[in-house]
Enzyme design. Sequence first.
Site, PDB file in Angstrom:
ATOM      1  N   SER A 145      77.986  39.208 114.149  1.00 17.39           N
ATOM      2  CA  SER A 145      77.903  38.422 115.602  1.00 17.39           C
ATOM      3  C   SER A 145      79.136  39.737 116.315  1.00 17.39           C
ATOM      4  CB  SER A 145      77.557  37.213 116.198  1.00 17.39           C
ATOM      5  OG  SER A 145      77.304  37.379 117.722  1.00 17.39           O
ATOM      6  N   TYR A 177      81.781  29.510 115.941  1.00 17.74           N
ATOM      7  CA  TYR A 177      80.399  30.004 114.940  1.00 17.74           C
ATOM      8  C   TYR A 177      81.162  30.853 115.086  1.00 17.74           C
ATOM      9  CZ  TYR A 177      76.647  33.533 115.430  1.00 17.74           C
ATOM     10  OH  TYR A 177      75.145  34.842 115.696  1.00 17.74           O
TER      11      TYR A 177
HETATM   12  N1  LIG Z   1      69.394  35.553 118.029  1.00 17.01           N
HETATM   13  C1  LIG Z   1      70.395  36.101 117.862  1.00 17.01           C
HETATM   14  O1  LIG Z   1      70.832  35.938 119.199  1.00 17.01           O
HETATM   15  C2  LIG Z   1      71.686  36.503 117.291  1.00 17.01           C
HETATM   16  C3  LIG Z   1      73.081  37.163 117.441  1.00 17.01           C
HETATM   17  C4  LIG Z   1      73.610  37.051 117.030  1.00 17.01           C
HETATM   18  C5  LIG Z   1      73.825  37.407 115.658  1.00 17.01           C
HETATM   19  N2  LIG Z   1      72.519  36.236 115.228  1.00 17.01           N
HETATM   20  C6  LIG Z   1      72.522  35.952 113.627  1.00 17.01           C
HETATM   21  O2  LIG Z   1      71.674  36.103 112.829  1.00 17.01           O
HETATM   22  C7  LIG Z   1      71.342  35.928 111.842  1.00 17.01           C
HETATM   23  C8  LIG Z   1      69.641  35.585 112.012  1.00 17.01           C
HETATM   24  O3  LIG Z   1      70.060  34.692 113.414  1.00 17.01           O
HETATM   25  P1  LIG Z   1      68.224  33.996 113.557  1.00 17.01           P
HETATM   26  O4  LIG Z   1      68.673  34.581 115.057  1.00 17.01           O
HETATM   27  O5  LIG Z   1      67.121  34.978 113.553  1.00 17.01           O
HETATM   28  O6  LIG Z   1      68.237  32.821 113.564  1.00 17.01           O
HETATM   29  P2  LIG Z   1      67.259  31.955 113.216  1.00 17.01           P
HETATM   30  O7  LIG Z   1      65.266  31.359 113.753  1.00 17.01           O
HETATM   31  O8  LIG Z   1      67.828  30.752 113.197  1.00 17.01           O
HETATM   32  O9  LIG Z   1      67.584  32.695 111.474  1.00 17.01           O
HETATM   33  C9  LIG Z   1      68.247  31.566 111.133  1.00 17.01           C
HETATM   34  C10 LIG Z   1      67.896  31.677 109.444  1.00 17.01           C
HETATM   35  O10 LIG Z   1      69.309  31.493 108.380  1.00 17.01           O
HETATM   36  C11 LIG Z   1      68.667  30.040 107.749  1.00 17.01           C
HETATM   37  N3  LIG Z   1      70.096  29.047 107.846  1.00 17.01           N
HETATM   38  C12 LIG Z   1      70.368  28.527 107.702  1.00 17.01           C
HETATM   39  N4  LIG Z   1      70.781  27.901 106.634  1.00 17.01           N
HETATM   40  C13 LIG Z   1      70.804  28.518 105.092  1.00 17.01           C
HETATM   41  C14 LIG Z   1      71.491  28.376 104.127  1.00 17.01           C
HETATM   42  N5  LIG Z   1      72.882  27.296 103.910  1.00 17.01           N
HETATM   43  N6  LIG Z   1      70.780  28.208 102.817  1.00 17.01           N
HETATM   44  C15 LIG Z   1      69.646  29.550 103.144  1.00 17.01           C
HETATM   45  N7  LIG Z   1      69.354  29.617 104.665  1.00 17.01           N
HETATM   46  C16 LIG Z   1      70.033  28.913 105.634  1.00 17.01           C
HETATM   47  C17 LIG Z   1      67.458  29.125 108.630  1.00 17.01           C
HETATM   48  O11 LIG Z   1      66.745  28.619 107.923  1.00 17.01           O
HETATM   49  P3  LIG Z   1      67.059  26.411 108.035  1.00 17.01           P
HETATM   50  O12 LIG Z   1      65.778  26.281 108.729  1.00 17.01           O
HETATM   51  O13 LIG Z   1      66.289  26.255 106.446  1.00 17.01           O
HETATM   52  O14 LIG Z   1      67.500  26.456 107.908  1.00 17.01           O
HETATM   53  C18 LIG Z   1      66.838  30.595 109.329  1.00 17.01           C
HETATM   54  O15 LIG Z   1      65.808  31.401 108.559  1.00 17.01           O
HETATM   55  C19 LIG Z   1      72.383  34.804 111.960  1.00 17.01           C
HETATM   56  O16 LIG Z   1      73.317  35.291 110.969  1.00 17.01           O
HETATM   57  C20 LIG Z   1      72.964  34.772 112.762  1.00 17.01           C
HETATM   58  O17 LIG Z   1      73.940  34.264 113.237  1.00 17.01           O
HETATM   59  C21 LIG Z   1      71.583  36.191 115.844  1.00 17.01           C
END
Ligand SMILES: NC(=O)c1ccc[n+]([C@@H]2O[C@H](COP(=O)([O-])OP(=O)(O)OC[C@H]3O[C@@H](n4cnc5c(N)ncnc54)[C@H](OP(=O)(O)O)[C@@H]3O)[C@@H](O)[C@H]2O)c1
Length: 228
Positions: free
Chosen positions: A139, A154
């Site tokens: 990020s 974070y």
């Molecule tokens: N959305 C944004 O604006 C944004 C911006 C910058 C970076 N990112 C990054 O993009 C990535 C994906 O995020 P997203 O936006 O798609 O959000 P999200 O829908 O909350 O997805 C996060 C995923 O990670 C899983 N997860 C968390 N802890 C875990 C663990 N210990 N083992 C296995 N799975 C785990 C969650 O599953 P559970 O339900 O099991 O927790 C969920 O499937 C993340 O790394 C996030 O930091 C997102």
Amino acid sequence: MKHALITGAYRGIGLEAARQIAKAGFHVWISARKVEEGEAAAQKLRDEGLEASFVALDVTDEASIQSAVQTVRAHSEVLDVLVNNAGVYPSGDGDISTLPASVLREALEANAIGPLLVTQAFWPLLQKSGSPRVVNVSSSAGRLYDMGAEMPAYGPSKTLLNAITRQFAGLDERVSVNSICPGWVRSEMGGQNAPRSVEEGANIITKLATMDSPPSGQFLNDAGEIGW
Ligand SMILES: NC(=O)c1ccc[n+]([C@@H]2O[C@H](COP(=O)([O-])OP(=O)(O)OC[C@H]3O[C@@H](n4cnc5c(N)ncnc54)[C@H](OP(=O)(O)O)[C@@H]3O)[C@@H](O)[C@H]2O)c1
């Protein structure tokens, strides 16, 4: 057929990256710590005519990581693409002057140490690929050059993930290892006010997973290389 594994892939950016990579002709491993949700996501991709399997994987649990390696290895000795997508945005990270150690630890475990352990565990399978790639979903919150006082758990967890990217990229020039920022994306984590779709967020992951002659040791978004 090439194989890709995506962590935290039952929803959000991870599921869309899995879909796009499968559409590019890969067999994808949807990994998730939630078994029912992960199996349903893999089934959904199969219903779309794509090659997808589910493997249970909690990135903070070393036994779960080892078990996932065994499952994948039973199907293929080679892994071509690993996407470290799973991540958390811990609540209660207030500001650095009062940041509880437990909140920082939660962020570091899931966002940095998890990807480290998963990459270590799959490294031997990746090294058997003709064109191995690791994409670490980081990020811009982890950039040091313009970091302020926001997101004190974070942000630094993604900074450490970026350092892990550089370490692996320096280890073996045959393996392409990069950090990406998907932008602010409409997902469970990003919320519904975010300007970007999961499709837009996943594009850079798919590009690095599938392009000829990928870069290595870089921090990238859609527009190209960004500063650390
Ligand atoms: N959305 C944004 O604006 C944004 C911006 C910058 C970076 N990112 C990054 O993009 C990535 C994906 O995020 P997203 O936006 O798609 O959000 P999200 O829908 O909350 O997805 C996060 C995923 O990670 C899983 N997860 C968390 N802890 C875990 C663990 N210990 N083992 C296995 N799975 C785990 C969650 O599953 P559970 O339900 O099991 O927790 C969920 O499937 C993340 O790394 C996030 O930091 C997102």
